[in-house]
Structures are given as structure tokens and as C-alpha cells.
Design a protein around this motif. Structure first.
Motif, PDB file in Angstrom:
ATOM      1  N   LEU A 184       8.760  15.247  57.064  1.00 44.62           N
ATOM      2  CA  LEU A 184       8.801  14.071  56.198  1.00 44.62           C
ATOM      3  C   LEU A 184       9.638  14.327  54.937  1.00 44.62           C
ATOM      4  CD1 LEU A 184       5.138  12.743  56.567  1.00 44.62           C
ATOM      5  CD2 LEU A 184       7.243  11.785  57.561  1.00 44.62           C
ATOM      6  N   LEU A 185       9.547  15.520  54.398  1.00 48.75           N
ATOM      7  CA  LEU A 185      10.400  15.858  53.252  1.00 48.75           C
ATOM      8  C   LEU A 185      11.864  15.921  53.667  1.00 48.75           C
ATOM      9  CD1 LEU A 185       8.284  18.416  51.233  1.00 48.75           C
ATOM     10  CD2 LEU A 185       9.074  16.168  50.494  1.00 48.75           C
ATOM     11  N   ASP A 240      18.778  16.348  43.906  1.00 51.68           N
ATOM     12  CA  ASP A 240      17.403  15.886  44.127  1.00 51.68           C
ATOM     13  C   ASP A 240      16.968  16.135  45.569  1.00 51.68           C
ATOM     14  OD1 ASP A 240      17.365  15.029  41.476  1.00 51.68           O
ATOM     15  OD2 ASP A 240      17.615  12.901  41.987  1.00 51.68           O
ATOM     16  N   GLY A 241      17.873  15.925  46.516  1.00 54.98           N
ATOM     17  CA  GLY A 241      17.559  16.194  47.913  1.00 54.98           C
ATOM     18  C   GLY A 241      17.267  17.663  48.158  1.00 54.98           C
ATOM     19  N   SER A 245      17.205  13.546  53.485  1.00 51.78           N
ATOM     20  CA  SER A 245      18.301  12.901  54.194  1.00 51.78           C
ATOM     21  C   SER A 245      18.678  11.580  53.516  1.00 51.78           C
ATOM     22  CB  SER A 245      17.894  12.661  55.651  1.00 51.78           C
ATOM     23  OG  SER A 245      18.932  12.036  56.351  1.00 51.78           O
ATOM     24  N   ARG A 246      17.688  10.856  53.052  1.00 48.60           N
ATOM     25  CA  ARG A 246      17.984   9.620  52.317  1.00 48.60           C
ATOM     26  C   ARG A 246      18.749   9.930  51.025  1.00 48.60           C
ATOM     27  NH1 ARG A 246      12.975   8.109  54.542  1.00 48.60           N
ATOM     28  NH2 ARG A 246      11.779   8.818  52.746  1.00 48.60           N
ATOM     29  N   ARG A 247      18.409  11.023  50.360  1.00 53.28           N
ATOM     30  CA  ARG A 247      19.136  11.414  49.140  1.00 53.28           C
ATOM     31  C   ARG A 247      20.590  11.759  49.473  1.00 53.28           C
ATOM     32  NH1 ARG A 247      14.299  11.006  48.068  1.00 53.28           N
ATOM     33  NH2 ARG A 247      13.352  11.156  46.026  1.00 53.28           N
ATOM     34  N   GLN A 279      13.132  12.436  53.575  1.00 49.68           N
ATOM     35  CA  GLN A 279      13.393  12.012  52.200  1.00 49.68           C
ATOM     36  C   GLN A 279      14.694  12.630  51.683  1.00 49.68           C
ATOM     37  OE1 GLN A 279      10.111  12.536  49.463  1.00 49.68           O
ATOM     38  NE2 GLN A 279       8.637  12.050  51.076  1.00 49.68           N
ATOM     39  N   LEU A 336      13.816  18.640  46.856  1.00 44.92           N
ATOM     40  CA  LEU A 336      12.742  18.295  47.792  1.00 44.92           C
ATOM     41  C   LEU A 336      12.556  19.384  48.840  1.00 44.92           C
ATOM     42  CD1 LEU A 336      13.485  14.533  48.505  1.00 44.92           C
ATOM     43  CD2 LEU A 336      11.443  15.445  47.401  1.00 44.92           C
ATOM     44  N   ASN A 351      19.759  19.462  56.813  1.00 51.51           N
ATOM     45  CA  ASN A 351      19.807  18.777  55.522  1.00 51.51           C
ATOM     46  C   ASN A 351      20.210  19.728  54.401  1.00 51.51           C
ATOM     47  OD1 ASN A 351      19.115  15.882  55.462  1.00 51.51           O
ATOM     48  ND2 ASN A 351      17.325  16.572  56.609  1.00 51.51           N
TER      49      ASN A 351
END
Length: 133
Positions: free
Chosen positions: A18-19, A48-49, A24-26, A22, A52, A68
Motif C-alpha cells: 500500500l505504501l 515525498d515518494g 507510485s502516485r507521488r 502511494q 514513504l 518505485n
């Protein structure tokens, strides 16, 4: 293996995954900002990515997490160079190198090219910059 141990392992793997999502979205946000010419914001999104993925329970060498880290580290290094800012931290550089080295010989051509370009740079940066945080 006892059921409780198995559940704990699965729980840890899911939290890590799950992290990675997140992060990957960053990365996606960073690339959009970079394309829009908003380089400082793109750099921050990539940092920020990576932050995480430095959480203690993240499995940094697993597929989603490791890929990632590779993408975000390359993004940070590229943007930081353009902006004259410090690049990725030592842990992210080292884990990117380890991930590249762990890839099988039969990876896709584009991954092999990415390795050929970035692995020597990252190894040289780690060797040169003894003060990398």
C-alpha cells in the motif's frame, strides 16, 4: 508456520504494498509537474515518494517497492541535478543499485537500457560522495 505468524507476514506485505502504491502516485505527480516545468515541486513530490518508502516495514527489494525506489531515485537525481540541489540519500542510492544488480539477465530491453545508463552513474556517485546522507 502458525496461523498468527502467517497473518503477521501478510499484514506486513500488504502495508508495504500500500505504501508502494502511494509512492507510485507521488512519482506520477512528479512526472506531471516536471512536464509542466514546475521542477522544484516535481522534486519535492519525488522526495515525498521516497520518504514513504523509507518507513521501517517497507520491503524495499520486493517488486513494487523496489521498482518505485528505482523510478523515484532516478527522478530525484535528475531533477536535483537540473536544480543544483542535493540528490537522493545514500539508502535510496544503494537500494537502487542493489535492485538493478538483482534483475535477471532476460529483462526487457528498456529496463536493460535504463540499467546501462543509470547503474554506472549511481555507483560512481556512491563512490565519490562519501558524505551522501
Amino acid at each position: 508456520m502458525p496461523k498468527a505468524d502467517l497473518l503477521t507476514r501478510w499484514h506486513g506485505a500488504i502495508r508495504s504494498y500500500l505504501l508502494a502504491l502511494q509512492a507510485s502516485r507521488r512519482y506520477g505527480r512528479s512526472t506531471k509537474l516536471r512536464r509542466a516545468g514546475r521542477l522544484p515541486e516535481a522534486l519535492q513530490a519525488a522526495r515525498d515518494g521516497l520518504a514513504l518508502l523509507r518507513e521501517p516495514h517497507v520491503r524495499r527489494q520486493e517488486g513494487p517497492e523496489g521498482s518505485n525506489i528505482v523510478c523515484l531515485t532516478i527522478e530525484v537525481e535528475s531533477l536535483a541535478h537540473q536544480l543544483g540541489e542535493p540528490g537522493a540519500c545514500r539508502a535510496d542510492l544503494e537500494d537502487t543499485v542493489l535492485f538493478f544488480r538483482s534483475l535477471p539477465a532476460d529483462v526487457r530491453e528498456n529496463v536493460r537500457e535504463l540499467c546501462a545508463i543509470w547503474l554506472p552513474y549511481l555507483e560512481e556517485r556512491l563512490a565519490r560522495d562519501t558524505d551522501v546522507a
